[in-house]
Motif scaffolding. Structure first.
Motif, PDB file in Angstrom:
ATOM      1  N   SER A 279     -10.027 -14.989 -14.970  1.00 20.96           N
ATOM      2  CA  SER A 279     -11.186 -15.867 -15.180  1.00 20.96           C
ATOM      3  C   SER A 279     -12.104 -15.837 -13.964  1.00 20.96           C
TER       4      SER A 279
ATOM      5  N   ILE B 284     -17.956 -28.484 -19.312  1.00 19.81           N
ATOM      6  CA  ILE B 284     -17.504 -28.807 -17.965  1.00 19.81           C
ATOM      7  C   ILE B 284     -16.115 -28.244 -17.713  1.00 19.81           C
ATOM      8  N   LEU B 285     -15.892 -27.946 -16.434  1.00 19.87           N
ATOM      9  CA  LEU B 285     -14.599 -27.408 -16.017  1.00 19.87           C
ATOM     10  C   LEU B 285     -14.331 -27.974 -14.637  1.00 19.87           C
ATOM     11  N   GLY B 286     -13.126 -28.464 -14.436  1.00 16.97           N
ATOM     12  CA  GLY B 286     -12.824 -29.047 -13.128  1.00 16.97           C
ATOM     13  C   GLY B 286     -11.450 -28.657 -12.645  1.00 16.97           C
ATOM     14  N   ALA B 287     -11.207 -28.863 -11.354  1.00 16.25           N
ATOM     15  CA  ALA B 287      -9.875 -28.629 -10.767  1.00 16.25           C
ATOM     16  C   ALA B 287      -9.514 -29.837  -9.922  1.00 16.25           C
ATOM     17  N   GLU B 288      -8.274 -30.325 -10.106  1.00 13.47           N
ATOM     18  CA  GLU B 288      -7.854 -31.565  -9.444  1.00 13.47           C
ATOM     19  C   GLU B 288      -6.644 -31.354  -8.548  1.00 13.47           C
TER      20      GLU B 288
ATOM     21  N   HIS C  69      -2.960 -32.915  -7.617  1.00 15.74           N
ATOM     22  CA  HIS C  69      -1.897 -33.824  -8.078  1.00 15.74           C
ATOM     23  C   HIS C  69      -0.649 -33.599  -7.225  1.00 15.74           C
TER      24      HIS C  69
ATOM     25  N   LEU D 274     -15.824 -29.593  -9.647  1.00 17.44           N
ATOM     26  CA  LEU D 274     -16.387 -29.859 -10.974  1.00 17.44           C
ATOM     27  C   LEU D 274     -17.523 -28.883 -11.225  1.00 17.44           C
ATOM     28  N   ARG D 275     -17.420 -28.167 -12.330  1.00 14.71           N
ATOM     29  CA  ARG D 275     -18.432 -27.159 -12.654  1.00 14.71           C
ATOM     30  C   ARG D 275     -19.098 -27.539 -13.964  1.00 14.71           C
TER      31      ARG D 275
ATOM     32  N   HIS E 107      -3.843 -28.080 -13.987  1.00 19.20           N
ATOM     33  CA  HIS E 107      -4.633 -29.144 -13.373  1.00 19.20           C
ATOM     34  C   HIS E 107      -6.117 -28.818 -13.324  1.00 19.20           C
ATOM     35  N   ALA E 108      -6.516 -27.891 -14.172  1.00 15.96           N
ATOM     36  CA  ALA E 108      -7.945 -27.753 -14.432  1.00 15.96           C
ATOM     37  C   ALA E 108      -8.264 -28.768 -15.520  1.00 15.96           C
ATOM     38  N   ARG E 109      -9.504 -29.161 -15.609  1.00 10.49           N
ATOM     39  CA  ARG E 109      -9.929 -30.003 -16.725  1.00 10.49           C
ATOM     40  C   ARG E 109     -11.065 -29.309 -17.439  1.00 10.49           C
ATOM     41  N   GLN E 110     -11.082 -29.437 -18.751  1.00  9.72           N
ATOM     42  CA  GLN E 110     -12.110 -28.763 -19.526  1.00  9.72           C
ATOM     43  C   GLN E 110     -12.423 -29.604 -20.749  1.00  9.72           C
ATOM     44  N   ASN E 111     -13.675 -29.566 -21.215  1.00  8.10           N
ATOM     45  CA  ASN E 111     -13.952 -30.267 -22.455  1.00  8.10           C
ATOM     46  C   ASN E 111     -13.371 -29.462 -23.608  1.00  8.10           C
TER      47      ASN E 111
ATOM     48  N   ASP F 105     -15.987 -14.493 -14.054  1.00  5.86           N
ATOM     49  CA  ASP F 105     -17.097 -15.345 -13.596  1.00  5.86           C
ATOM     50  C   ASP F 105     -17.896 -14.659 -12.484  1.00  5.86           C
TER      51      ASP F 105
ATOM     52  N   LYS G 241     -14.352 -38.127 -12.881  1.00  6.21           N
ATOM     53  CA  LYS G 241     -14.445 -38.491 -14.293  1.00  6.21           C
ATOM     54  C   LYS G 241     -15.814 -39.047 -14.632  1.00  6.21           C
TER      55      LYS G 241
ATOM     56  N   SER H  55     -13.461 -20.168 -14.766  1.00  2.00           N
ATOM     57  CA  SER H  55     -12.456 -20.492 -13.745  1.00  2.00           C
ATOM     58  C   SER H  55     -12.805 -21.823 -13.094  1.00  2.00           C
ATOM     59  N   SER H  56     -11.750 -22.608 -12.800  1.00  2.00           N
ATOM     60  CA  SER H  56     -11.998 -23.992 -12.401  1.00  2.00           C
ATOM     61  C   SER H  56     -12.361 -24.157 -10.926  1.00  2.00           C
ATOM     62  N   LEU H  57     -11.978 -23.201 -10.094  1.00  2.00           N
ATOM     63  CA  LEU H  57     -12.269 -23.357  -8.661  1.00  2.00           C
ATOM     64  C   LEU H  57     -13.651 -22.817  -8.320  1.00  2.00           C
ATOM     65  N   ILE H  58     -14.325 -23.563  -7.434  1.00  2.00           N
ATOM     66  CA  ILE H  58     -15.624 -23.106  -6.938  1.00  2.00           C
ATOM     67  C   ILE H  58     -15.368 -22.172  -5.763  1.00  2.00           C
TER      68      ILE H  58
END
Lengths: 618, 189
Positions: free
Chosen positions: A250, B34-38, B40, B53-54, A170-174, A254, B21, B60-63
């Motif tokens: 990761s 871009i990298l994000g975590a959602e 669900h 959203l990074r 459930h991460a999103r990445q380009n 970072d 989005k 890594s997706s979490l801030i």
């Protein structure tokens, strides 16, 4: 070349298709659910011949993929980690037997847990089943690992497990990707009974052969860059090093980059089993202390096998439960460094002061709840109204949230609503007590694991009420189709199966079908069923049928009913505790309940529940 | 470029994923990684929803707590809940009645950490203009009026234009413009 802001599950889908996966099976479960629909989307866009199915459960999915793989095709099945428990019987034998075409199992873990019953670590299942495992740290890496996993699986004729954690899924990445092409390998099953249907004597030999493969794979994993690699410099020794896998890698990379710290080497183990012995040993040799950060269990930590050097969960340095979110990892590394007499990464309090402030604000507790207009809410209301003193075993799905309404007493695993109802019946009847028991299970869960328990209950003459909550969909995991409707994953029509047929086929004689939106009728139906259960005696099944309001937006509420709350509201709180609709909101100043018209689904069910009739039709 | 971190939050059903989005598409259009975590599954059902959203080259997706540049919240209570993510000098934008926000207990914390906070009753503006469900876009517009971060108001508006389905496009843009203007006036003060 296209570029999309893809879910990790989308990146996995791309990886599967790039690797030429021909057969793809799954049963939905958070966080894995979006993999299969994404495979469908990309397969359609590229006109691929990929065969894709939602299977009835994870074991079915596994066996299906396994057969394809031993026919020489590349096959994969995906599931959430507790789904791998369901497939475990097959999974444990698969590595012994091996495969011809690549076989990749994707088991998605949920550290937290966010949407699961356990925090189990699929890498441990991999060890148990002697299946090589890979643990990606990001969507991009997950895609690359899938391709590597297929190659490995074919090279050694052994299935490979990829376990992305929720922060990958459930991460999103380009992600950039190219045109995809069909893999045209034909099925060619070669009869070889000593292998595919081997007896225990041959299983011993297969086990031996598997162990030999493991030695070779372990060696391969020693140099399996970029998934396994170390940042240590040759000839240098260090007071402190970090060994990490998956998502924590990761986070750590970072963090080190952010603070510009370069004096601590990191050993990344994205492919931790079979354990890359030499790579790990050479790292341990040059570090005085090593901190292991992995999710969610102690796979790497055990395999390092050094009590004196290793810091981690077993030494009390890393929490034993919960997700390793970045600030937690920051705290763990800081404390370990300070404990070794070294300077910490940061002097931050890892958000502690702000968290105390937030704690003191006494913010409203936001627990998950059923959606406005959800038919499950109406069913639960009627069940409790009819039999308030019953035991309520339930199951896995949106309706688990019936616990908020006091109508879900137990949740164990898929299907346990029914099997535990039998167990409760047996426990009480032994003492000559006819305890009312009302089990609930959703339609998709019933097909997944319910029928075995129902047959068992009928066969052994258990007595309870079973309410099948039939909303025609697998809702919690994101609206996957259910067998009751017969829609297939790619939009084609399969063969729907009526619940009634299955229930009767299991030997149940008492069966009623109701629409829960008519609460009065459902209350009476539950009461009648309770009488039947004791006299003449048996299992009474009620199918409570109404489509999901999210999945069938346009048809679930055919007649929209606008409601408001009159001055008769005496703030008794009944609608909040027993109905808990998000659209019924208590106005703290007026001490009365109001309708939030943005949230209200206009189902009108609340008209039937207010003790003072203060909810009125507009 | 240093990674720019956004936390977007609200309740399940308020359209946090769509809001993410819009920001992400804008960043992508500008050529950023871009990298994000959602959120669900079970957590999505009416509970507190957060999206990370990074913008930049993170892995890594979490801030990490204390590392968010911006916090955009659809709900006052959720703005408070996710305060620990904001870094020193970060900026907070909330859908809340501006005279009552932030509450007294929080003011000291925000001041001490140099965090700017801005509130607008985005839900009311969206409701008045005919689409209460577009409160998420109203908040994006409000944020964009302060001209901070790598995305740019014009680009964000163009994304809303591009992503809004036909029948909602006009209303969404109307809401965007109204909230942008409200934000501009506040920013000028």
């Amino acid at each position: 070349m296209k570029e999309e802001f893809l879910l990790g599950n989308g990146a996995l889908a791309i990886g599967l298709l790039e690797a030429g996966c021909q057969i793809m099976t799954s049963y939905p479960g958070t966080p894995s659910s979006e993999i299969l629909p994404e495979v469908v989307r990309f397969a359609k866009a590229n006109k691929l011949n990929t065969a894709i199915e939602w299977s009835v459960n994870e074991k079915v999915a596994f066996d299906n993929a396994f057969a394809a793989a031993i026919s020489g095709k590349r096959a994969a099945c995906c599931m959430k980690m507790v789904g791998l428990n369901v497939a475990a019987d097959s999974f444990m034998s698969a590595a012994y037997i091996g495969n011809i075409g690549g076989l990749v199992i994707i088991s998605c873990d949920d550290p937290g847990p966010h949407s699961s019953q356990t925090e189990q670590d699929s890498r441990l299942m991999a060890r148990l089943g002697k299946v090589p495992v890979m643990d990606p740290g990001s969507p991009g890496e997950a895609r690359d690992m899938i391709k590597a996993a297929f190659d490995l699986s074919e090279e050694f004729q052994v299935p490979v497990l990829v376990r992305p954690a929720i922060r990958v899924c459930h991460a999103r990445q380009n992600i950039k990707y190219d045109t995809l092409e069909s893999n045209l390998t034909k099925a060619d099953f070669k009869r070889e009974p000593f292998r595919w249907a081997s007896t225990p004597k041959f299983r011993f030999l297969q086990h031996k052969a598997l162990n030999e493969k493991h030695l070779k794979i372990s060696e391969k994993f020693d140099t399996f860059t970029p998934f396994n690699m170390s940042t240590r410099e040759k000839g240098k020794s260090y007071p402190f090093g970090i060994v990490a896998g998956g998502v924590p890698t990761s986070v750590i990379q970072d963090m080190f980059e952010d603070v510009g710290r370069t004096d601590i080497p990191i050993l990344k183990l994205g492919a931790p089993y079979p354990f890359p012995e030499k790579l790990a040993e050479s790292f341990m040799d040059v570090c005085d202390k090593v901190l292991v950060i992995e999710e969610t269990d102690t796979v790497i930590e055990y395999m390092l096998r050094d009590r004196h050097k290793t810091l981690g969960r077993l030494s009390g340095h890393v929490p034993m439960e919960g997700e390793l979110v970045p600030e937690k990892i920051e705290g763990v590394i800081n404390n370990a460094l300070i404990g070794c007499g070294l300077s910490p990464l940061t002097t931050s309090d890892c958000g502690a002061e702000a968290m105390t402030l937030v704690g003191d604000l006494e913010l409203p507790v936001r627990r998950p709840t059923l959606c406005p207009g959800c038919p499950h809410r109406a069913s639960f209301y009627a069940i409790r109204k009819a039999l308030p003193k019953a035991i309520f075993p339930s199951d896995i799905g949106c309706y688990t949230l019936g616990s908020n309404l006091g109508v879900v007493d137990t949740v164990l695993d898929m299907g346990a609503g029914i099997t535990m109802a039998s167990g409760f019946y047996n426990a009480y009847i032994q003492d000559n007590v006819q305890k009312p028991i009302v089990a609930t299970i959703g339609d998709s869960t019933f097909f997944h694991s319910g029928t075995t328990g129902l047959m068992n209950a009928v066969y052994n003459d258990s007595r309870f009420i079973l309410v099948i909550l039939d909303n025609h969909i697998t809702a919690m995991t994101g609206m996957q189709p259910s067998i009751t409707q017969g829609d297939l994953v790619d939009g084609r029509k399969g063969n729907p199966i009526a619940l009634e047929t299955i229930v009767k086929g299991c030997g149940v004689e008492y069966l009623k079908v109701v629409d829960p939106f008519d609460t009065k009728n459902m209350i009476q139906t539950v009461k009648d069923a309770a009488k039947y259960v004791n006299d003449p005696g048996g299992i009474a099944v009620i199918i409570s049928r109404h489509p999901c309001v999210i999945g069938f937006k346009d048809t679930a509420i055919p007649e929209k009913i606008k409601v408001s709350v009159s001055d008769d509201c005496d703030d008794c709180g009944f609608c909040h505790t027993r109905f808990e609709c998000p659209a019924l909101v208590r106005n703290e100043e007026d001490e009365k309940t109001e309708i939030n018209s943005v949230l209200c689904a206009e189902c009108g069910v609340c008209l039937q529940i207010c003790p003072t009739n203060a909810i009125e039709r507009v | 470029m240093k990674t720019i971190n956004y936390i977007l939050t609200g309740l399940g059903g308020q359209g946090i994923l769509f809001m993410t989005k819009v920001l992400a598409t804008t960043a992508l259009n500008k050529g950023y990684n871009i990298l994000g975590a959602e959120t669900h599954g079970m957590a999505q059902r009416g509970g507190s929803v957060v999206s990370h959203l990074r913008v930049g080259d993170a892995r890594s997706s979490l801030i990490r707590a204390g590392e968010a540049d911006f916090l955009l919240s659809m709900e006052e209570s959720e703005a408070y809940r996710y305060l620990p993510y904001l870094k020193k000098g970060g900026k907070l934008f909330a859908n809340a009645a501006s005279n009552a926000f932030p509450n007294k207990k929080t003011v000291n914390f925000l001041d001490k950490n140099g965090i700017e906070s801005h509130a607008m009753d985005a839900a009311k503006i969206a409701m008045d203009l005919g689409s209460p469900r577009s409160t998420n876009l109203a908040m994006v517009a409000f944020y964009s009026a302060f001209d901070t971060g790598p995305l740019g108001a014009d680009n964000l508006r163009a994304t809303v234009d591009q992503m809004s389905p036909g029948p909602f496009k006009e209303t969404n843009l109307k809401i965007f413009d109204a909230c942008y203007d409200t934000g501009k006036k506040m920013a000028a003060r």
